[in-house]
Design an enzyme around this catalytic site. Structure first.
Site, mmCIF file in Angstrom:
data_model
loop_
_atom_site.group_PDB
_atom_site.id
_atom_site.type_symbol
_atom_site.label_atom_id
_atom_site.label_comp_id
_atom_site.label_asym_id
_atom_site.label_seq_id
_atom_site.Cartn_x
_atom_site.Cartn_y
_atom_site.Cartn_z
ATOM 1 N N SER A 130 22.379 -31.995 40.132
ATOM 2 C CA SER A 130 23.010 -32.531 40.857
ATOM 3 C C SER A 130 23.200 -33.951 39.719
ATOM 4 O O SER A 130 22.173 -33.993 39.274
ATOM 5 C CB SER A 130 22.763 -33.076 41.691
ATOM 6 O OG SER A 130 22.798 -33.921 42.714
ATOM 7 N N LYS A 184 19.357 -27.621 46.411
ATOM 8 C CA LYS A 184 20.578 -27.832 45.826
ATOM 9 C C LYS A 184 21.535 -27.637 47.191
ATOM 10 O O LYS A 184 22.383 -28.462 47.540
ATOM 11 C CB LYS A 184 20.855 -27.004 44.469
ATOM 12 C CG LYS A 184 22.141 -27.461 44.396
ATOM 13 C CD LYS A 184 22.467 -29.235 43.974
ATOM 14 C CE LYS A 184 23.155 -30.109 43.331
ATOM 15 N NZ LYS A 184 24.862 -29.866 44.237
ATOM 16 N N HIS A 187 20.180 -29.884 49.617
ATOM 17 C CA HIS A 187 20.610 -31.372 48.894
ATOM 18 C C HIS A 187 21.796 -31.886 49.913
ATOM 19 O O HIS A 187 22.310 -33.100 49.840
ATOM 20 C CB HIS A 187 20.329 -31.306 47.163
ATOM 21 C CG HIS A 187 21.109 -32.455 46.265
ATOM 22 N ND1 HIS A 187 22.613 -32.575 46.665
ATOM 23 C CD2 HIS A 187 20.625 -33.942 46.432
ATOM 24 C CE1 HIS A 187 22.472 -33.094 45.843
ATOM 25 N NE2 HIS A 187 21.638 -33.948 45.577
ATOM 26 N N ASN A 188 22.622 -30.742 48.789
ATOM 27 C CA ASN A 188 24.358 -31.138 49.465
ATOM 28 C C ASN A 188 24.785 -31.383 51.169
ATOM 29 O O ASN A 188 25.342 -32.266 51.329
ATOM 30 C CB ASN A 188 24.982 -29.641 48.716
ATOM 31 C CG ASN A 188 25.361 -30.082 47.828
ATOM 32 O OD1 ASN A 188 24.099 -30.397 46.595
ATOM 33 N ND2 ASN A 188 26.396 -29.811 46.646
ATOM 34 N N GLU A 191 23.851 -34.701 51.418
ATOM 35 C CA GLU A 191 23.858 -35.473 51.351
ATOM 36 C C GLU A 191 25.538 -36.165 51.735
ATOM 37 O O GLU A 191 25.989 -37.349 52.236
ATOM 38 C CB GLU A 191 24.779 -34.878 49.663
ATOM 39 C CG GLU A 191 26.520 -35.238 48.970
ATOM 40 C CD GLU A 191 27.014 -34.359 48.289
ATOM 41 O OE1 GLU A 191 25.641 -34.176 46.368
ATOM 42 O OE2 GLU A 191 27.980 -34.416 47.586
HETATM 43 C C1 6PG Z 1 25.765 -33.055 43.478
HETATM 44 C C2 6PG Z 1 27.073 -32.562 44.199
HETATM 45 C C3 6PG Z 1 27.940 -31.523 43.683
HETATM 46 C C4 6PG Z 1 28.985 -30.965 44.511
HETATM 47 C C5 6PG Z 1 30.063 -31.925 45.260
HETATM 48 C C6 6PG Z 1 31.202 -31.900 46.476
HETATM 49 O O1 6PG Z 1 25.183 -32.381 43.146
HETATM 50 O O2 6PG Z 1 26.449 -33.848 42.058
HETATM 51 O O3 6PG Z 1 26.709 -32.111 45.911
HETATM 52 O O4 6PG Z 1 28.064 -30.376 42.937
HETATM 53 O O5 6PG Z 1 29.979 -29.894 44.155
HETATM 54 O O6 6PG Z 1 29.334 -32.953 46.011
HETATM 55 O O7 6PG Z 1 30.998 -31.102 46.479
HETATM 56 P P1 6PG Z 1 32.187 -30.912 48.389
HETATM 57 O O8 6PG Z 1 33.493 -30.774 47.594
HETATM 58 O O9 6PG Z 1 31.444 -29.754 48.889
HETATM 59 O O10 6PG Z 1 31.723 -31.920 49.168
#
Ligand code: 6PG
Length: 469
Positions: A130, A184, A187-188, A191
């Protein structure tokens, strides 16, 4: 230069190129591989010294350049391409070589690949990375899962290239099989939740307090120096200053309000449902991206319904409430994601240490935030904590901010401003902290129409009633 390079990387797109240059900057020699000769040449040129960074389009040259056990990271799009790259490398590999998938692969794909490669004596790692392109170049947070012994070969490289929080590397061995990809994924999901909340608060400040972009920038940058310090609050403050190069005003106002997604947030929600763990702040963030995509329908519907005229709030008061509500809902979102991780760990045998995960999220990753140091502390104090809300160190933080969330949710509802992330976070809190919920009635209804039985508060056993007179 056969058999001397410390690290191999397949996929020299932006992430791959940046990661390999980061590896070289940290004193390890690295060899890249990509079918695209332009990408190969670009890397060799940028690397400067081919003894440190080299690359080839040819898989055999690539494999032969690496020291054994080979450590080969794949930074290619998740899905079939990962399988195709594995198949192309397999005949060239030796027993005990290590393949690391650094993409956002779905965790069950990682389990399948792990089992398949284990049969062939190859170690497989799913390692979430990430931090975007900049993170890959200067220090990402890395979430590896796989064979623990094999990790010892990868560890020095990952620890050197990862982000550092007060000198501590933001990488740790997380667990067997797909543990790294799973972490991960969540994590997303977090996010998604934090991004949704940040955008709702931006909307509330704009609509409820008439904040202009400069004021919004000031507010977010000030918050970033306080307890809300985080990458997402920081970039929000920076986004608000960006001029539109193609026209007047700020760029943010010209961006189409349809958010795309690649699926990791949705996977988090889907799997949380499978596990029976509630993550409504993440679910709604996924739904909001879906609602945002219905732009034409939204425009049509907007014309059909009246919306209340917004009653403006005092700017200072609104800003204070917004800061508290955002802090509250950030906590709730982390609490849900970590709750899911704790449960998934039992279900899938990952043996995750939540404190260790919070620790490696403190720098480098997209959800890095000052709050994560406190979260790390809470799980260090009690590794078996089922939910952050049960940590004594969080009671005051939540108790001191929940009223602002109540006030803003009520205000937003009255004024027709959608704040689903904030209201879902509040509802989750109110439900999770209720010793008595009205689901007794649901049990009665289930028993009424389907003889599904119910339990009682005052005695053990399973009961059924003939409800109809
Ligand atoms: C990271 C991000 C990355 C992810 C983007 C786009 O941790 O660097 O999570 O891995 O690909 O954030 O995600 P979306 O296109 O689903 O918004």
């Amino acid at each position: 230069m056969k058999g001397t390079y410390d690290f191999g990387l397949v996929g020299l797109g932006v992430m791959g190129r940046n990661f390999i240059l980061n590896v070289a900057d940290n004193g390890f020699s690295a060899f890249g591989n990509d079918l695209d000769s332009e990408k190969v040449s670009a890397l060799i040129e940028e690397g400067g010294d081919t003894q440190k960074v080299n690359a080839s389009t040819d898989a055999k040259t690539f494999i032969e350049a690496l020291s054994t056990p080979r450590k080969i990271m794949l930074l290619v799009p998740a899905g079939k391409i990962v399988d195709a790259v594995i198949e192309s490398l397999l005949p060239l590999l030796d027993k005990d070589d290590i393949i690391i998938d650094g993409g956002n692969s779905f965790f069950t794909d990682t389990d399948r690949r792990d089992a398949y490669l284990a049969e062939k004596g190859i170690h497989f790692f799913g390692a979430g990375v990430s931090g975007g392109a900049k993170g890959a170049r200067l220090g990402p947070s890395i979430m590896p899962g796989g064979n623990k012994e094999a990790y010892q070969h990868v560890k020095p490289i990952f620890e050197a290239v990862s982000a550092k929080y007060k000198g501590e590397p933001c990488v740790a061995y997380l667990g067997p099989k797909s543990a790294g990809n799973y972490v991960k994924m969540v994590h997303n999901g977090i996010e998604y939740g934090l991004m949704q909340l940040t955008s709702e608060i931006y909307d509330l400040l704009k609509k409820g307090g008439n904040f202009n972009n400069d004021e919004l920038h000031q507010t977010y940058s000030q918050w970033n120096s306080g307890r809300l310090q985080s990458f997402l609050v920081q970039i929000t403050s920076e986004i608000l200053t960006q001029d539109d190069e193609l026209g007047e005003g700020k760029l943010v106002d010209k961006i189409l309000d349809k958010a795309k997604q690649k699926g990791t947030g949705k996977w988090t929600s889907q799997n949380a449902m499978d596990l029976g763990i509630p993550v409504p702040s993440i679910d709604i963030a996924v739904s909001m991206r879906e609602i945002s995509a219905l732009k034409d329908e939204r425009i049509a519907a907007d014309k059909l319904y009246e919306r209340p005229t917004v009653e403006h709030m005092d700017k200072v008061e609104l800003e204070k409430l917004a800061e508290e509500a955002l802090y509250f809902s950030f906590i709730i979102t982390y609490a849900q994601g970590l709750h899911q991780l704790a449960d998934a760990s039992k279900e899938y045998g990952y043996e995750l240490e939540i404190a260790e995960i919070a620790k490696i999220w403190r720098a480098g990753c997209i959800i890095r935030a000052g709050l994560l140091a406190d979260i790390t502390g809470a799980f260090h104090a009690d590794a078996t904590l089922p939910n952050l809300l049960l940590s004594p160190s969080f009671i005051q933080k939540v108790q001191g901010t929940v009223d602002a969330a109540r006030e803003l949710v009520a205000y937003a509802a009255k004024n027709g401003i959608p704040v689903p992330g904030l209201s879902n976070s509040l509802t989750y809190f109110d439900s999770y902290t209720s010793s008595r919920l009205p689901l007794n009635l649901i049990q009665a209804q289930r028993d009424y129409f389907g003889s599904h039985t119910y339990e009682r508060l005052d005695r053990d056993g399973v009961f059924h009633t003939e409800w109809e007179a």
